[in-house]
Design a protein around this motif. Structure first.
Motif, PDB file in Angstrom:
ATOM      1  N   ASP A  32     -10.405  -4.313 -11.666  1.00 55.41           N
ATOM      2  CA  ASP A  32     -10.960  -2.960 -11.480  1.00 55.41           C
ATOM      3  C   ASP A  32      -9.995  -2.137 -10.632  1.00 55.41           C
ATOM      4  OD1 ASP A  32     -13.236  -3.420 -12.921  1.00 55.41           O
ATOM      5  OD2 ASP A  32     -14.505  -3.881 -11.190  1.00 55.41           O
ATOM      6  N   THR A  33      -9.407  -2.787  -9.627  1.00 59.14           N
ATOM      7  CA  THR A  33      -8.476  -2.077  -8.744  1.00 59.14           C
ATOM      8  C   THR A  33      -7.233  -1.639  -9.515  1.00 59.14           C
ATOM      9  OG1 THR A  33      -9.310  -3.382  -6.915  1.00 59.14           O
ATOM     10  CG2 THR A  33      -7.218  -2.253  -6.547  1.00 59.14           C
ATOM     11  N   ILE A  34      -6.756  -2.505 -10.415  1.00 59.16           N
ATOM     12  CA  ILE A  34      -5.587  -2.137 -11.238  1.00 59.16           C
ATOM     13  C   ILE A  34      -5.927  -0.889 -12.070  1.00 59.16           C
ATOM     14  CG2 ILE A  34      -4.164  -2.881 -13.201  1.00 59.16           C
ATOM     15  CD1 ILE A  34      -4.312  -5.749 -12.080  1.00 59.16           C
ATOM     16  N   ARG A  35      -7.123  -0.926 -12.665  1.00 58.32           N
ATOM     17  CA  ARG A  35      -7.560   0.212 -13.499  1.00 58.32           C
ATOM     18  C   ARG A  35      -7.693   1.493 -12.659  1.00 58.32           C
ATOM     19  NH1 ARG A  35     -12.612   2.009 -13.553  1.00 58.32           N
ATOM     20  NH2 ARG A  35     -13.629   0.056 -12.909  1.00 58.32           N
ATOM     21  N   ARG A  36      -8.327   1.377 -11.505  1.00 58.64           N
ATOM     22  CA  ARG A  36      -8.556   2.567 -10.661  1.00 58.64           C
ATOM     23  C   ARG A  36      -7.246   3.136 -10.130  1.00 58.64           C
ATOM     24  NH1 ARG A  36     -13.407  -0.845  -7.958  1.00 58.64           N
ATOM     25  NH2 ARG A  36     -15.060  -0.189  -9.375  1.00 58.64           N
ATOM     26  N   GLU A  37      -6.331   2.239  -9.771  1.00 56.69           N
ATOM     27  CA  GLU A  37      -5.045   2.703  -9.218  1.00 56.69           C
ATOM     28  C   GLU A  37      -4.289   3.512 -10.262  1.00 56.69           C
ATOM     29  OE1 GLU A  37      -1.039   2.996  -7.871  1.00 56.69           O
ATOM     30  OE2 GLU A  37      -1.553   1.758  -9.584  1.00 56.69           O
ATOM     31  N   ALA A  38      -4.292   3.002 -11.494  1.00 55.15           N
ATOM     32  CA  ALA A  38      -3.567   3.698 -12.562  1.00 55.15           C
ATOM     33  C   ALA A  38      -4.192   5.067 -12.830  1.00 55.15           C
ATOM     34  CB  ALA A  38      -3.572   2.847 -13.830  1.00 55.15           C
ATOM     35  N   ALA A  39      -5.525   5.107 -12.861  1.00 49.78           N
ATOM     36  CA  ALA A  39      -6.207   6.371 -13.158  1.00 49.78           C
ATOM     37  C   ALA A  39      -5.946   7.407 -12.061  1.00 49.78           C
ATOM     38  CB  ALA A  39      -7.707   6.129 -13.315  1.00 49.78           C
ATOM     39  N   LEU A  40      -5.955   6.954 -10.796  1.00 48.97           N
ATOM     40  CA  LEU A  40      -5.760   7.913  -9.699  1.00 48.97           C
ATOM     41  C   LEU A  40      -4.290   8.321  -9.580  1.00 48.97           C
ATOM     42  CD1 LEU A  40      -8.279   6.572  -7.052  1.00 48.97           C
ATOM     43  CD2 LEU A  40      -8.463   8.623  -8.443  1.00 48.97           C
ATOM     44  N   ARG A  41      -3.386   7.399  -9.917  1.00 48.82           N
ATOM     45  CA  ARG A  41      -1.956   7.747  -9.911  1.00 48.82           C
ATOM     46  C   ARG A  41      -1.711   8.905 -10.865  1.00 48.82           C
ATOM     47  NH1 ARG A  41       1.239   3.915 -12.633  1.00 48.82           N
ATOM     48  NH2 ARG A  41      -0.074   2.320 -11.691  1.00 48.82           N
ATOM     49  N   ASP A  42      -2.391   8.867 -12.021  1.00 46.60           N
ATOM     50  CA  ASP A  42      -2.250   9.954 -12.994  1.00 46.60           C
ATOM     51  C   ASP A  42      -2.730  11.286 -12.427  1.00 46.60           C
ATOM     52  OD1 ASP A  42      -1.216   8.285 -14.829  1.00 46.60           O
ATOM     53  OD2 ASP A  42      -3.056   8.031 -16.025  1.00 46.60           O
ATOM     54  N   ARG A  43      -3.605  11.215 -11.419  1.00 47.52           N
ATOM     55  CA  ARG A  43      -4.118  12.463 -10.819  1.00 47.52           C
ATOM     56  C   ARG A  43      -3.379  12.796  -9.519  1.00 47.52           C
ATOM     57  NH1 ARG A  43     -10.618  11.433 -11.470  1.00 47.52           N
ATOM     58  NH2 ARG A  43     -10.798  13.527 -10.581  1.00 47.52           N
ATOM     59  N   GLY A  44      -2.307  12.056  -9.242  1.00 52.78           N
ATOM     60  CA  GLY A  44      -1.479  12.351  -8.061  1.00 52.78           C
ATOM     61  C   GLY A  44      -2.029  11.780  -6.764  1.00 52.78           C
ATOM     62  N   LEU A  45      -3.066  10.953  -6.863  1.00 56.01           N
ATOM     63  CA  LEU A  45      -3.661  10.376  -5.647  1.00 56.01           C
ATOM     64  C   LEU A  45      -3.185   8.940  -5.457  1.00 56.01           C
ATOM     65  CD1 LEU A  45      -7.259  11.716  -6.256  1.00 56.01           C
ATOM     66  CD2 LEU A  45      -5.797  12.386  -4.337  1.00 56.01           C
ATOM     67  N   HIS A  46      -3.118   8.526  -4.203  1.00 53.02           N
ATOM     68  CA  HIS A  46      -2.780   7.127  -3.919  1.00 53.02           C
ATOM     69  C   HIS A  46      -4.072   6.332  -3.816  1.00 53.02           C
ATOM     70  CE1 HIS A  46       1.411   7.925  -3.083  1.00 53.02           C
ATOM     71  NE2 HIS A  46       1.059   8.934  -2.297  1.00 53.02           N
ATOM     72  N   PHE A  47      -4.090   5.180  -4.464  1.00 57.22           N
ATOM     73  CA  PHE A  47      -5.272   4.328  -4.364  1.00 57.22           C
ATOM     74  C   PHE A  47      -4.852   2.970  -3.822  1.00 57.22           C
ATOM     75  CE2 PHE A  47      -8.475   1.356  -6.177  1.00 57.22           C
ATOM     76  CZ  PHE A  47      -9.587   1.886  -5.542  1.00 57.22           C
ATOM     77  N   VAL A  48      -5.508   2.601  -2.737  1.00 57.49           N
ATOM     78  CA  VAL A  48      -5.174   1.347  -2.062  1.00 57.49           C
ATOM     79  C   VAL A  48      -6.380   0.415  -2.112  1.00 57.49           C
ATOM     80  CG1 VAL A  48      -4.624   0.332   0.193  1.00 57.49           C
ATOM     81  CG2 VAL A  48      -3.524   2.471  -0.520  1.00 57.49           C
ATOM     82  N   GLY A  49      -6.260  -0.673  -2.856  1.00 45.74           N
ATOM     83  CA  GLY A  49      -7.313  -1.687  -2.855  1.00 45.74           C
ATOM     84  C   GLY A  49      -7.030  -2.620  -1.695  1.00 45.74           C
ATOM     85  N   ALA A  50      -7.902  -2.610  -0.699  1.00 42.43           N
ATOM     86  CA  ALA A  50      -7.640  -3.408   0.509  1.00 42.43           C
ATOM     87  C   ALA A  50      -8.689  -4.501   0.658  1.00 42.43           C
ATOM     88  CB  ALA A  50      -7.638  -2.506   1.747  1.00 42.43           C
ATOM     89  N   GLY A  51      -8.256  -5.742   0.612  1.00 39.47           N
ATOM     90  CA  GLY A  51      -9.167  -6.837   0.921  1.00 39.47           C
ATOM     91  C   GLY A  51      -9.394  -6.846   2.425  1.00 39.47           C
ATOM     92  N   ILE A  52     -10.646  -6.989   2.827  1.00 34.14           N
ATOM     93  CA  ILE A  52     -10.949  -7.048   4.264  1.00 34.14           C
ATOM     94  C   ILE A  52     -11.791  -8.290   4.504  1.00 34.14           C
ATOM     95  CG2 ILE A  52     -12.081  -5.886   6.217  1.00 34.14           C
ATOM     96  CD1 ILE A  52     -11.485  -3.222   4.925  1.00 34.14           C
TER      97      ILE A  52
END
Ligand code: NBP
Length: 483
Positions: free
Chosen positions: A115-135
């Motif tokens: 899901d994180t891979i998918r979200r990162e790609a979609a937000l990159r297309d919109r110029g946003l940085h997406f960071v999936g952070a395990g905590i």
């Protein structure tokens, strides 16, 4: 404390999703001197946080996403701590519509890495940085210093790293937080971390079971053993809390609490995800898989009830030397734990290769030394092993662990065989030992498997003495042909 945002964009970080984890992380940021914008779907949690802990630092109360985003310094950094799955997508969509190119959205929930891979790609297309952070670290870690595994674009770590590192656990002056790698790598690594946690807990459970059923110890006696172990090589958060849980008395009955808890273990899913991913990657994480299945079996309550009383056999007496058996269990636990970590690190290497992430195992061992549930003295040894040889074919082959297993091997075998003879289940101890024996075997029965596959499916096989693929004409004259 400020409870409105009329002063404009002044928060260094925003946290949306203020349940257990989000509220504690928001407090952690504030306690470290950062101004924190607060947001939650329903305002009640925001107000409760401010009412109870507003004096701990500088919080900005916001009600709408627009207010929340407006309260943030640029590049805006928002940490999402909502329930993983659809809620995360809903919140991302709301945020992305209100944010600007260059802003950073961090998902600190337990997201599935794909899901994180998918979200990162979609937000990159919109110029946003997406960071999936395990905590990792649960409620206590979130407040006092978790282990943080952020993935995503390297550039975003420049704006984000110092903030995250300031609230992470620190070990020997090193923060338990580092940039893991691209897109879903942070959540992948957190998933495997949780898988290892499952294996570690299962192994500890099997050790406890042996003390109870083979040696007849009560919970206090087992607690004493774990306290003792925590002063040595097995020192770890999980061993420490095991002693505490075992010592806890039930107020209602006066019995040990562990004896009144239903013996059916639940799971939220990260262990299962780890095993599914390992199956796809073709990595034998047998310790983790046994742990996931052991929880599933424990939960099959009807089936278990019906099976109580089935024959156990009568092949063995209880161990005569309790001190020796205790030491055997300690050694078996250590060796099996080495196997569980070795398998987990194999999965991380396979994931890294599959997705081209360039992950560094030594970095992971470093940031797991503090804050997280699997923190342990032992991780220093893993870090040293990978520092010495980043391309180790298996952790088991590092000189330190090789020697440790050589020391443990007879004890390990005695524990597995004694448990088997007594009819006490030790799936993780036994499968770890079998894994070890399979790994070191010069010949495996896989040659026969290949022969069978060729017999019924003409799947071909390789020969030990020639290049290429071969097939035997099983239904013909049984001569061999090159495929
Ligand atoms: P929960 O996983 O219980 O989620 C509750 C939060 O999600 C609340 O703030 C709730 O808002 C919000 N939320 C939901 Br539910 N649906 C929403 C939606 N459609 N839109 C917006 N917000 C929504 O909280 P948690 O236990 O604090 O865990 C947060 C994340 O951290 C999870 O992904 C979890 O897996 C992860 N995690 C938890 C732990 C742990 O020890 N608990 C450890 C490590 C990671 P509301 O207040 O309006 O209902």
């Amino acid at each position: 404390m400020t409870i409105d945002n009329t002063e404009g964009a002044r928060a260094q970080i925003g946290v949306t999703g203020l349940a257990v984890m989000g509220s504690n992380i928001a407090r952690n940021f504030a306690r470290h001197g950062h101004t924190v914008a607060l947001h939650n779907r329903s305002i009640a949690k925001t107000d409760a946080l401010i009412a109870e802990h507003g004096s701990e630092g500088d919080f900005v109360r916001t009600e709408t996403i627009e207010e929340f985003v407006a309260a943030l310094q640029k590049p805006r950094r928002v940490l999402i701590m909502v329930k993983a799955g659809d809620p995360t997508d809903a919140v991302i969509e709301e945020l992305a519509s209100a944010m600007e190119p260059g802003d950073i959205i961090i998902d600190g929930g337990n997201a599935l890495y794909t899901d994180t891979i998918r979200r990162e790609a979609a937000l990159r297309d919109r110029g946003l940085h997406f960071v999936g952070a395990g905590i990792s670290g649960g409620e206590e870690g979130a407040l006092n210093g978790p282990s943080i595994m952020p993935g995503g674009p390297k550039e975003s770590y420049e704006a984000l790293g110092p903030l995250l590192e300031s609230i992470a656990a620190q070990v020997d002056g090193t923060p338990c937080c580092t940039h893991i790698g691209p897109d879903g790598s942070g959540h992948f690594v957190k998933m495997v971390h949780n898988g290892i946690e499952y294996a570690d807990m299962q192994l500890i459970g099997e050790a406890y079971n042996l003390f109870r059923d083979a040696l007849g110890y009560d919970a206090d006696q087992v607690a004493d053993v774990f306290t003792d172990w925590n002063a040595g090589d097995l020192e770890s958060y999980l061993v420490e809390i095991t002693a505490e849980v075992l010592r806890q008395k039930d107020a209602k009955t006066g019995k040990a609490l562990v004896d009144v808890i239903v013996d059916a273990a639940e799971q939220k899913g990260t262990g299962r995800w780890t095993v599914k991913s390992a199956l796809d990657l073709g990595v034998p994480v047998t310790g983790i898989a046994e742990a996931v299945f052991a929880r599933a079996l424990s939960g099959s309550r009807e089936q278990r009830k019906a099976a109580v009383g089935l024959a156990s056999g009568a092949l063995a007496d209880k161990p005569a030397d309790a001190a020796q058996f205790t030491e055997d269990i300690r050694q078996a636990l250590y060796a099996s734990k080495v196997v569980a970590y070795a398998q987990g690190f194999d999965q991380i290497a396979a994931g890294s290769a599959e997705y081209d992430w360039g992950l560094h195992p030594a970095d992971l061992a470093t940031i797991w030394r503090g804050g997280c549930i699997i923190r342990a003295r032992f991780l220093n040894r893993i870090k040293e092993a990978y520092d010495e040889n980043p391309k180790l074919p298996s952790l088991i082959l590092a000189p330190y662990f090789r020697d440790a297993i050589e020391t443990a091997i007879d004890s390990w075998r005695r524990v597995v065989s004694t448990a088997t003879l007594l009819g006490i289940p030790v799936p993780a101890f036994a499968s770890s030992l079998s894994y070890y024996d399979a790994l070191r075997a010069e010949r495996l029965p896989a040659a026969l498997t290949q022969g069978q596959r060729d017999f019924f499916g003409a799947h071909t096989y390789e020969r030990v003495d020639a290049e290429g693929k071969f097939h035997t004409l099983w239904s013909g004259d049984r001569s061999e042909v090159q495929a």
